[in-house]
Write an enzyme that holds these catalytic residues in place. Structure first.
Site, PDB file in Angstrom:
ATOM      1  CG  ASN A 222      -9.921   0.447  18.861  1.00 30.29           C
ATOM      2  OD1 ASN A 222      -9.598  -0.574  19.440  1.00 30.29           O
ATOM      3  ND2 ASN A 222      -9.404   0.816  17.698  1.00 30.29           N
TER       4      ASN A 222
ATOM      5  CG  HIS B 175     -13.086   3.548   3.371  1.00 35.46           C
ATOM      6  ND1 HIS B 175     -13.829   4.521   3.997  1.00 35.46           N
ATOM      7  CD2 HIS B 175     -11.801   3.855   3.608  1.00 35.46           C
ATOM      8  CE1 HIS B 175     -13.020   5.387   4.583  1.00 35.46           C
ATOM      9  NE2 HIS B 175     -11.767   4.998   4.359  1.00 35.46           N
TER      10      HIS B 175
ATOM     11  N   GLY C 113     -10.686   2.225  13.016  1.00 35.02           N
ATOM     12  CA  GLY C 113     -10.189   2.714  14.315  1.00 35.02           C
ATOM     13  C   GLY C 113     -11.255   3.038  15.351  1.00 35.02           C
ATOM     14  CB  VAL C 114     -13.952   5.577  15.466  1.00 37.27           C
ATOM     15  CG1 VAL C 114     -14.970   6.047  16.474  1.00 37.27           C
ATOM     16  CG2 VAL C 114     -12.950   6.668  15.150  1.00 37.27           C
TER      17      VAL C 114
ATOM     18  NE  ARG D 123     -10.101  12.843   4.264  1.00 37.12           N
ATOM     19  CZ  ARG D 123     -10.107  11.554   3.996  1.00 37.12           C
ATOM     20  NH1 ARG D 123     -11.129  11.003   3.353  1.00 37.12           N
ATOM     21  NH2 ARG D 123      -9.105  10.783   4.355  1.00 37.12           N
TER      22      ARG D 123
ATOM     23  CG  LEU E  22     -17.739   4.615  11.798  1.00 36.22           C
ATOM     24  CD1 LEU E  22     -18.606   4.672  13.052  1.00 36.22           C
ATOM     25  CD2 LEU E  22     -18.235   5.602  10.751  1.00 36.22           C
TER      26      LEU E  22
ATOM     27  CG  ASN F 110      -1.856   1.114   1.327  1.00 34.59           C
ATOM     28  OD1 ASN F 110      -1.825   2.022   0.494  1.00 34.59           O
ATOM     29  ND2 ASN F 110      -2.713   1.099   2.330  1.00 34.59           N
TER      30      ASN F 110
ATOM     31  CD  GLU G 248      -8.922  -1.122   4.077  1.00 34.88           C
ATOM     32  OE1 GLU G 248      -9.199  -0.438   3.109  1.00 34.88           O
ATOM     33  OE2 GLU G 248      -8.533  -0.643   5.160  1.00 34.88           O
TER      34      GLU G 248
ATOM     35  CG  ASP H 226      -6.567  10.214  17.930  1.00 32.67           C
ATOM     36  OD1 ASP H 226      -7.397   9.655  18.690  1.00 32.67           O
ATOM     37  OD2 ASP H 226      -5.624   9.604  17.398  1.00 32.67           O
TER      38      ASP H 226
ATOM     39  NE  ARG I 233      -6.122   1.500   0.017  1.00 36.07           N
ATOM     40  CZ  ARG I 233      -6.059   2.697   0.601  1.00 36.07           C
ATOM     41  NH1 ARG I 233      -4.925   3.157   1.044  1.00 36.07           N
ATOM     42  NH2 ARG I 233      -7.141   3.413   0.736  1.00 36.07           N
TER      43      ARG I 233
ATOM     44  CE  LYS J 229      -0.843   1.882   6.498  1.00 32.22           C
ATOM     45  NZ  LYS J 229      -2.262   1.814   6.712  1.00 32.22           N
TER      46      LYS J 229
HETATM   47  P1  AMP Z   1      -7.990   4.293  11.239  1.00 35.44           P
HETATM   48  O1  AMP Z   1      -8.008   5.417  10.256  1.00 35.44           O
HETATM   49  O2  AMP Z   1      -8.944   3.205  10.953  1.00 35.44           O
HETATM   50  O3  AMP Z   1      -6.604   3.811  11.565  1.00 35.44           O
HETATM   51  O4  AMP Z   1      -8.520   4.933  12.607  1.00 35.44           O
HETATM   52  C1  AMP Z   1      -7.776   5.896  13.274  1.00 35.44           C
HETATM   53  C2  AMP Z   1      -8.644   6.608  14.280  1.00 35.44           C
HETATM   54  O5  AMP Z   1      -9.243   5.662  15.181  1.00 35.44           O
HETATM   55  C3  AMP Z   1      -7.824   7.529  15.173  1.00 35.44           C
HETATM   56  O6  AMP Z   1      -7.778   8.802  14.624  1.00 35.44           O
HETATM   57  C4  AMP Z   1      -8.596   7.536  16.446  1.00 35.44           C
HETATM   58  O7  AMP Z   1      -9.406   8.687  16.433  1.00 35.44           O
HETATM   59  C5  AMP Z   1      -9.509   6.329  16.416  1.00 35.44           C
HETATM   60  N1  AMP Z   1      -9.256   5.443  17.558  1.00 35.44           N
HETATM   61  C6  AMP Z   1      -8.322   4.507  17.687  1.00 35.44           C
HETATM   62  N2  AMP Z   1      -8.399   3.921  18.914  1.00 35.44           N
HETATM   63  C7  AMP Z   1      -9.437   4.517  19.553  1.00 35.44           C
HETATM   64  C8  AMP Z   1     -10.035   4.381  20.838  1.00 35.44           C
HETATM   65  N3  AMP Z   1      -9.583   3.503  21.731  1.00 35.44           N
HETATM   66  N4  AMP Z   1     -11.078   5.182  21.144  1.00 35.44           N
HETATM   67  C9  AMP Z   1     -11.536   6.091  20.252  1.00 35.44           C
HETATM   68  N5  AMP Z   1     -11.021   6.264  19.039  1.00 35.44           N
HETATM   69  C10 AMP Z   1      -9.986   5.504  18.684  1.00 35.44           C
END
Ligand code: AMP
Length: 405
Positions: free
Chosen positions: A334, A179, A330-331, A240, A208, A7, A383, A282, A90, A14
């Site tokens: 988690n 995505h 990420g969100v 964004r 997300l 990627n 992915e 974040d 990718r 990556k």
């Molecule tokens: P990604 O783009 O899928 O890698 O997601 C990255 C985003 O996931 C980061 O900017 C964080 O805002 C969010 N994230 C990761 N871990 C957590 C967590 N434990 N709680 C809330 N948001 C998280």
């Protein structure tokens, strides 16, 4: 079979080496600051991590370094590069030309180049990554897997913007969606986890992360998605804006004396969660700041959750109902708090969140109550695995065709 997944970004690369048959990851890593100075973090499964500043003037140097660490006598996981059967790349934008993954040849490279105006930052980086691999591994088959391809099943009513039609026919302005590998993977896993054929399921997938999009996956096919002509459309994201009234751009040009480019940059890099909160892009920082009473951080979270909730509702409308909602990235993987907030008020769609089951992070789980008519799932996206599986399938098909000849 061993597949190397690449990627390539403009200054990063990556990689993951995995066996698509056993799904075993042999090693993964990240080369950063390519063309600036260079840093590599190489994580071989079951061995020590190699984390070092290493000079990488260009992507070819990065690929050569990846080869070096993969075959290293201490950090390595293979003896020789000939053990790599295929490389899966990718590629962000495949326009309308690429509806599936393809084996890379001259015509495909031209097709990816033709899509550069649609993804001026991403496609050139992807091309650089492919060419660097071709130089270093000239006899290894390579496959391109597109972020946009899964969404090529959308009907015109979903992808046509209500702008002059010639913008579509002459300038390719339409909704493409992104995505795709993630939405495809988590919808398939959802069907497997629910023990039902995907051909009878209507699934709203919510990717997300720092970038965010939803997808209406009806009977295994994308029929609508929130990202559009670019990954700027749809939900608000880390930095964004997401979908906004197009007239805002011209208004800000007049009011603040910005150039169009400056406004575009602000909508891309200074908006979203960062723009509203003034704290961070974040979500971890936002949740921490909100817990300490920062009202704008709380507002950013509220805006994000509200928009995702509405999108899930629109997925249900697009599909004539829904059987499952999936959270990923990420969100989505988690944050139990954000998932719960997003699902508030969606009980009318037969979606009942179980607070106990929702108290989980980063692993596959059904997080709705046992008696919830429709299901809510958490599925970590993968992915790289989708890219490796597509790569293995296409290379095997090609080998079989060659044998038949
Ligand atoms: P990604 O783009 O899928 O890698 O997601 C990255 C985003 O996931 C980061 O900017 C964080 O805002 C969010 N994230 C990761 N871990 C957590 C967590 N434990 N709680 C809330 N948001 C998280």
């Amino acid at each position: 079979m061993k597949v190397l997944v690449i990627n390539a970004g403009s200054s990063s690369l990556k990689y993951q080496l995995l066996d698509p048959d056993t799904k075993e990851v042999l090693a993964k890593g990240l080369c950063e600051r390519i063309g600036i100075d260079g840093h590599i973090k190489h994580t071989p499964t079951g061995k020590d991590v190699y984390d070092a500043d290493r000079y990488m003037p260009d992507h070819e140097a990065a690929i050569k370094l990846v080869m070096e660490v993969l075959t290293h006598n201490y950090y390595g996981v293979i003896k020789d590069m000939s053990e790599i059967d295929a490389v899966g790349h990718r590629v962000v934008h495949g326009g309308e030309e690429f509806t599936h993954s393809v084996i890379i040849d001259r015509a495909v490279m031209k097709g990816i180049r033709d899509c550069i105006p649609l993804a001026p930052l991403h496609n050139p980086a992807n091309i650089t990554g492919i060419e660097a691999c071709q130089d270093v591994m000239p006899n290894t088959p390579m496959v391109a897997v597109f972020d946009t391809a899964f969404h090529q099943t959308m009907p015109p009513k979903a992808y046509i913007y209500a702008v002059p039609y010639r913008w579509y026919t002459e300038n390719k302005v339409r909704r493409y969606g992104f995505h795709g590998t993630s939405h495809q993977y988590v919808s398939q896993r959802a069907a497997e986890m629910l023990g039902r054929p995907i051909e009878e399921l209507r699934i709203a997938t919510c990717h997300l992360g720092n970038g965010a999009s939803t997808c209406s996956v009806k009977f295994g096919k994308s029929i609508d998605t929130s990202m559009g002509f670019t990954p700027q459309d749809g939900l608000p994201m880390g930095t964004r804006a997401g979908a906004i009234d197009a007239a805002i751009t011209e208004y800000i040009v007049d009011q603040r004396g910005y150039s169009g480019k400056r406004v575009e940059s602000a909508l891309n890099k200074e908006s979203g969660m960062l723009g509203i909160s003034g704290v961070s892009s974040d979500f971890r920082d936002l949740e921490a700041a909100a817990a300490e009473g920062n009202e704008r951080a709380q507002l950013a979270i509220d805006v994000f959750c509200y928009k995702v909730t509405k999108r899930i509702g629109s997925c249900a409308a697009a599909m004539g109902g829904l059987d499952a909602v999936v959270f990923t990235a990420g969100v989505g993987e988690n944050s139990a708090t954000l998932r719960a907030k997003i699902m508030e008020g969606l009980e009318f769609l037969g979606l009942k969140m179980d607070p106990e089951k929702n108290n989980v992070r980063g692993k596959e789980a059904i997080i709705s109550t046992d008696d919830s008519p429709n299901k809510i799932l958490l599925i970590p996206t993968n992915e790289e695995l989708v890219i490796a599986l597509d790569t293995a399938r296409l290379v095997r098909e090609q080998e079989a065709a060659v044998k038949e000849d």
